[in-house]
Design a protein around this motif. Structure first.
Motif, short mmCIF file in Angstrom:
data_model
loop_
_atom_site.label_atom_id
_atom_site.label_comp_id
_atom_site.label_asym_id
_atom_site.label_seq_id
_atom_site.Cartn_x
_atom_site.Cartn_y
_atom_site.Cartn_z
N ASP A 45 0.86 -1.19 0.00
CA ASP A 45 0.00 0.00 0.00
C ASP A 45 0.89 1.23 0.00
OD1 ASP A 45 -2.57 -1.36 0.27
OD2 ASP A 45 -1.88 -1.89 2.28
N GLU A 46 0.46 2.28 -0.69
CA GLU A 46 1.27 3.50 -0.77
C GLU A 46 1.67 4.01 0.60
OE1 GLU A 46 0.41 6.73 -3.55
OE2 GLU A 46 -1.12 5.41 -4.41
N LYS A 47 2.91 4.53 0.67
CA LYS A 47 3.45 5.16 1.88
C LYS A 47 4.11 6.45 1.46
CE LYS A 47 4.59 1.02 4.53
NZ LYS A 47 5.65 0.27 5.19
N PRO A 48 4.29 7.39 2.38
CA PRO A 48 5.00 8.62 2.03
C PRO A 48 6.37 8.31 1.44
CG PRO A 48 3.99 8.82 4.19
CD PRO A 48 3.84 7.37 3.77
N GLY A 49 6.64 8.91 0.30
CA GLY A 49 7.92 8.72 -0.37
C GLY A 49 8.02 7.43 -1.18
N LEU A 50 6.99 6.58 -1.10
CA LEU A 50 7.01 5.30 -1.82
C LEU A 50 5.70 5.10 -2.59
CD1 LEU A 50 8.60 3.11 1.00
CD2 LEU A 50 9.70 3.85 -1.12
N ASN B 82 12.84 -2.02 -4.58
CA ASN B 82 13.84 -1.13 -4.03
C ASN B 82 13.77 -1.23 -2.51
OD1 ASN B 82 15.72 0.94 -3.79
ND2 ASN B 82 14.23 2.55 -4.12
N ILE B 83 14.81 -1.74 -1.88
CA ILE B 83 14.85 -1.89 -0.43
C ILE B 83 15.19 -0.54 0.20
CG2 ILE B 83 15.97 -3.01 1.53
CD1 ILE B 83 16.52 -5.41 -0.38
N CYS B 84 14.26 -0.03 0.99
CA CYS B 84 14.40 1.27 1.65
C CYS B 84 14.31 1.07 3.16
CB CYS B 84 13.27 2.22 1.23
SG CYS B 84 13.09 2.41 -0.54
N ARG B 85 14.62 2.10 3.90
CA ARG B 85 14.51 2.00 5.36
C ARG B 85 13.06 1.93 5.81
NH1 ARG B 85 14.15 6.52 8.70
NH2 ARG B 85 15.83 5.63 9.93
N THR B 86 12.13 2.34 4.95
CA THR B 86 10.72 2.44 5.33
C THR B 86 9.84 1.34 4.75
OG1 THR B 86 10.39 3.97 3.49
CG2 THR B 86 10.82 4.95 5.65
N ASN B 87 10.42 0.33 4.10
CA ASN B 87 9.58 -0.69 3.48
C ASN B 87 10.03 -2.13 3.75
OD1 ASN B 87 11.84 -0.94 1.79
ND2 ASN B 87 10.61 -1.07 -0.08
N LEU B 88 10.76 -2.36 4.81
CA LEU B 88 11.32 -3.69 5.05
C LEU B 88 10.25 -4.77 5.16
CD1 LEU B 88 14.24 -2.73 7.47
CD2 LEU B 88 14.21 -2.81 4.98
N ARG C 143 -3.39 -3.64 -8.47
CA ARG C 143 -3.53 -5.08 -8.26
C ARG C 143 -4.31 -5.77 -9.38
NH1 ARG C 143 -1.86 -8.99 -4.39
NH2 ARG C 143 -2.31 -10.88 -5.52
N SER C 144 -5.38 -5.19 -9.86
CA SER C 144 -6.15 -5.84 -10.93
C SER C 144 -5.33 -5.91 -12.22
CB SER C 144 -7.48 -5.13 -11.17
OG SER C 144 -7.26 -3.82 -11.65
N TYR C 145 -4.52 -4.87 -12.50
CA TYR C 145 -3.65 -4.89 -13.67
C TYR C 145 -2.57 -5.96 -13.51
CZ TYR C 145 -5.57 -0.14 -14.21
OH TYR C 145 -6.39 0.96 -14.31
N PHE C 146 -2.00 -6.04 -12.31
CA PHE C 146 -0.99 -7.05 -12.01
C PHE C 146 -1.56 -8.45 -12.23
CE2 PHE C 146 0.54 -10.02 -8.71
CZ PHE C 146 1.83 -10.23 -9.19
#
Length: 175
Positions: free
Chosen positions: A36-41, A71-77, A49-52
């Motif tokens: 799900d969308e997060k700030p900066g991501l 992309n591994i970020c500090r905010t998406n582990l 999801r339906s397109y995927f």
């Protein structure tokens, strides 16, 4: 030649997927960093999801492959783990890279100070644990573009250590 489409999936509606597939696309590199969308991501799976699902369903009929570019970020582990499992459930490959801050000073790079996604030294242990988890999944048969060696190298890379890469060049005579 083979056609490679890098995308965040936002425009990959079924009619476009069919047209691109008919045109002979070989690979769809689907960049998703969070569920799900997060700030900066903003590259999130839920909005597409339906397109995927359609993209994955049609890949075998058309003959292209799909993979998640994560992309591994500090905010998406935690999201990286979830996306890895979603990829596994859908039989697609994952490819990982580290979102590190610039390694050298760049005068034109003005938004480095306020980027909450860059991995910092305080994040190294958590990212190491995630990379160890990914390596375990790789060894257990999950489909991944990254080798175990490359995943291990990411630990040194995020610490600013250069990794030695051997590249083999060969000359081909078409004459």
């Amino acid at each position: 030649f083979w056609i490679y489409v890098p995308t965040n999936g936002r425009l990959m509606r079924p009619d476009l997927i069919d047209r691109v597939a008919d045109a002979g696309v070989a690979t769809v590199n689907l960049a998703v960093d969070v569920v799900d969308e997060k700030p900066g991501l903003p590259k999130a799976l839920t909005p597409i999801r339906s397109y995927f699902d359609y993209l994955v369903k049609k890949q075998y009929g058309y003959g292209y492959i799909v993979f998640f570019n994560i992309n591994i970020c500090r905010t998406n582990l935690d999201d990286v783990r979830r996306l890895t499992e979603i990829a596994r459930q859908n039989g697609i490959v994952t490819d990982y890279h580290i979102n590190e801050s610039p390694m050298t000073e760049q005068s034109h790079f003005t938004h480095a100070g306020d980027n909450s996604t860059f991995i910092t030294p305080q994040d190294w242990q958590s990212v190491d644990e995630l990379l160890d988890w990914i390596i375990e999944k790789n060894r257990s048969g999950y489909k991944m573009a990254n080798s175990v060696q490359r995943l291990n190298d990411m630990k040194a890379f995020m610490r600013g250590q250069l990794i030695r890469i051997d590249i083999l060049f060969c000359a081909v005579d078409f004459g």
